[in-house]
Each structure stands twice: as structure tokens, then as C-alpha cells.
Scaffold this motif. Structure first.
Motif, short mmCIF file in Angstrom:
data_model
loop_
_atom_site.label_atom_id
_atom_site.label_comp_id
_atom_site.label_asym_id
_atom_site.label_seq_id
_atom_site.Cartn_x
_atom_site.Cartn_y
_atom_site.Cartn_z
N ILE A 273 30.73 55.43 -8.57
CA ILE A 273 30.17 55.69 -7.24
C ILE A 273 29.14 56.83 -7.28
O ILE A 273 28.06 56.68 -6.70
N PRO A 274 29.41 57.93 -7.98
CA PRO A 274 28.36 58.97 -8.07
C PRO A 274 27.09 58.46 -8.76
O PRO A 274 25.97 58.87 -8.39
N LEU A 275 27.22 57.58 -9.74
CA LEU A 275 26.05 57.01 -10.41
C LEU A 275 25.21 56.19 -9.43
O LEU A 275 23.98 56.25 -9.45
N LEU A 276 25.89 55.45 -8.58
CA LEU A 276 25.18 54.67 -7.56
C LEU A 276 24.49 55.59 -6.56
O LEU A 276 23.37 55.32 -6.11
N ALA A 277 25.14 56.68 -6.22
CA ALA A 277 24.58 57.63 -5.26
C ALA A 277 23.32 58.29 -5.81
O ALA A 277 22.44 58.67 -5.04
N GLU A 278 23.22 58.43 -7.14
CA GLU A 278 22.04 59.03 -7.75
C GLU A 278 20.78 58.20 -7.55
O GLU A 278 19.67 58.70 -7.68
N ARG A 279 20.95 56.95 -7.21
CA ARG A 279 19.80 56.06 -6.99
C ARG A 279 19.05 56.40 -5.70
O ARG A 279 17.97 55.91 -5.48
N GLY A 280 19.67 57.18 -4.87
CA GLY A 280 19.02 57.56 -3.61
C GLY A 280 19.98 57.39 -2.45
O GLY A 280 21.15 57.07 -2.61
N ALA A 281 19.46 57.63 -1.27
CA ALA A 281 20.27 57.55 -0.05
C ALA A 281 20.82 56.13 0.14
O ALA A 281 20.15 55.15 -0.18
N TRP A 282 22.02 56.08 0.65
CA TRP A 282 22.66 54.80 0.91
C TRP A 282 22.18 54.28 2.26
O TRP A 282 22.10 55.03 3.23
N ASN A 283 21.89 53.00 2.33
CA ASN A 283 21.50 52.44 3.63
C ASN A 283 22.75 52.21 4.48
O ASN A 283 23.89 52.41 4.01
N ALA A 284 22.57 51.81 5.71
CA ALA A 284 23.68 51.66 6.65
C ALA A 284 24.71 50.65 6.14
O ALA A 284 25.93 50.89 6.24
N LEU A 285 24.26 49.54 5.60
CA LEU A 285 25.19 48.52 5.10
C LEU A 285 25.99 49.06 3.92
O LEU A 285 27.20 48.87 3.84
N GLU A 286 25.33 49.75 3.01
CA GLU A 286 26.02 50.33 1.85
C GLU A 286 27.05 51.37 2.29
O GLU A 286 28.16 51.42 1.75
N GLN A 287 26.70 52.18 3.26
CA GLN A 287 27.64 53.18 3.78
C GLN A 287 28.86 52.52 4.41
O GLN A 287 29.99 52.94 4.18
N THR A 288 28.61 51.46 5.17
CA THR A 288 29.70 50.71 5.80
C THR A 288 30.61 50.09 4.74
O THR A 288 31.84 50.17 4.83
N GLU A 289 30.00 49.49 3.72
CA GLU A 289 30.76 48.87 2.65
C GLU A 289 31.56 49.92 1.86
O GLU A 289 32.70 49.68 1.48
N LEU A 290 30.97 51.08 1.63
CA LEU A 290 31.67 52.14 0.91
C LEU A 290 32.88 52.63 1.72
O LEU A 290 33.96 52.83 1.16
N LEU A 291 32.70 52.79 3.02
CA LEU A 291 33.83 53.19 3.86
C LEU A 291 34.94 52.14 3.84
O LEU A 291 36.12 52.48 3.78
N GLN A 292 34.55 50.87 3.87
CA GLN A 292 35.53 49.79 3.80
C GLN A 292 36.25 49.81 2.44
O GLN A 292 37.46 49.63 2.37
N LEU A 293 35.50 50.04 1.37
CA LEU A 293 36.10 50.13 0.04
C LEU A 293 37.09 51.28 -0.02
O LEU A 293 38.19 51.14 -0.56
N ARG A 294 36.72 52.42 0.54
CA ARG A 294 37.63 53.57 0.55
C ARG A 294 38.91 53.26 1.33
O ARG A 294 40.01 53.63 0.92
N LYS A 295 38.76 52.57 2.45
CA LYS A 295 39.92 52.22 3.27
C LYS A 295 40.84 51.27 2.51
O LYS A 295 42.07 51.46 2.47
N ILE A 296 40.27 50.25 1.89
CA ILE A 296 41.07 49.27 1.13
C ILE A 296 41.73 49.94 -0.07
O ILE A 296 42.89 49.68 -0.38
N HIS A 297 40.99 50.82 -0.73
CA HIS A 297 41.54 51.54 -1.87
C HIS A 297 42.73 52.40 -1.44
O HIS A 297 43.78 52.42 -2.11
N ALA A 298 42.59 53.10 -0.32
CA ALA A 298 43.68 53.94 0.19
C ALA A 298 44.91 53.09 0.52
O ALA A 298 46.05 53.49 0.23
N GLN A 299 44.70 51.91 1.10
CA GLN A 299 45.81 51.01 1.40
C GLN A 299 46.49 50.54 0.13
O GLN A 299 47.72 50.47 0.05
#
Length: 80
Positions: free
Chosen positions: A12-38
Motif C-alpha cells: 500500500i505505501p508503494l502504491l501511495a508513492e505513485r501520487g495522490a489517490w483519486n476518489a475511487l481509489e480512496q473508497t476502495e482502500l477504505l473498503q479494503l481496510r474494513k474487510i481486512h478488519a472484519q
């Protein structure tokens, strides 16, 4: 789960180095974090349940061994 978590932590930090995340990527990352926590919560609960089950089996081990030993004899007490 541990391997997946380590991979996420590395990539994830490597992906973040590519630049700012767009809205869809941010939404997907939040969903990934939620699923991972579950998934972590479910795995932890199952680990606890399995530990209790194995503990109960260990506590009753002598009884199971005695029961199995009795099965080696016929109804007259002779070894089968």
C-alpha cells in the motif's frame, strides 16, 4: 491472514508513492481496510474458539484414553 497483512503493509505505501489517490481509489482502500478488519476479527474469534475446544479435549484426554482402552476388551473382560 498474516501473510496477506504483511503484503498489504508492504504494498500500500508503494502504491501511495505513485501520487495522490483519486476518489475511487480512496473508497476502495477504505473498503479494503474494513474487510481486512472484519477478517482479522473473525480469525481471532475462531482462534479463541479453537483454543477452547482443544483445551477441553486435552482436559478430557485421560477419559478418552480410558474409554478407548475399555473398547479393547469384550463383554466378559477378555482382551479382544
Amino acid at each position: 491472514m498474516e501473510k496477506l497483512s504483511a503484503s498489504l503493509a508492504k504494498n500500500i505505501p508503494l502504491l501511495a508513492e505513485r501520487g495522490a489517490w483519486n476518489a475511487l481509489e480512496q473508497t476502495e482502500l477504505l473498503q479494503l481496510r474494513k474487510i481486512h478488519a472484519q477478517a482479522v476479527k473473525i480469525c481471532s474469534a475462531e482462534k479463541e474458539r479453537l483454543g477452547l475446544h482443544l483445551g477441553a479435549l486435552q482436559a478430557n484426554k485421560e477419559g478418552w484414553v480410558a474409554y478407548a482402552a475399555l473398547g479393547e476388551y469384550d463383554s466378559d473382560g477378555n482382551q479382544a
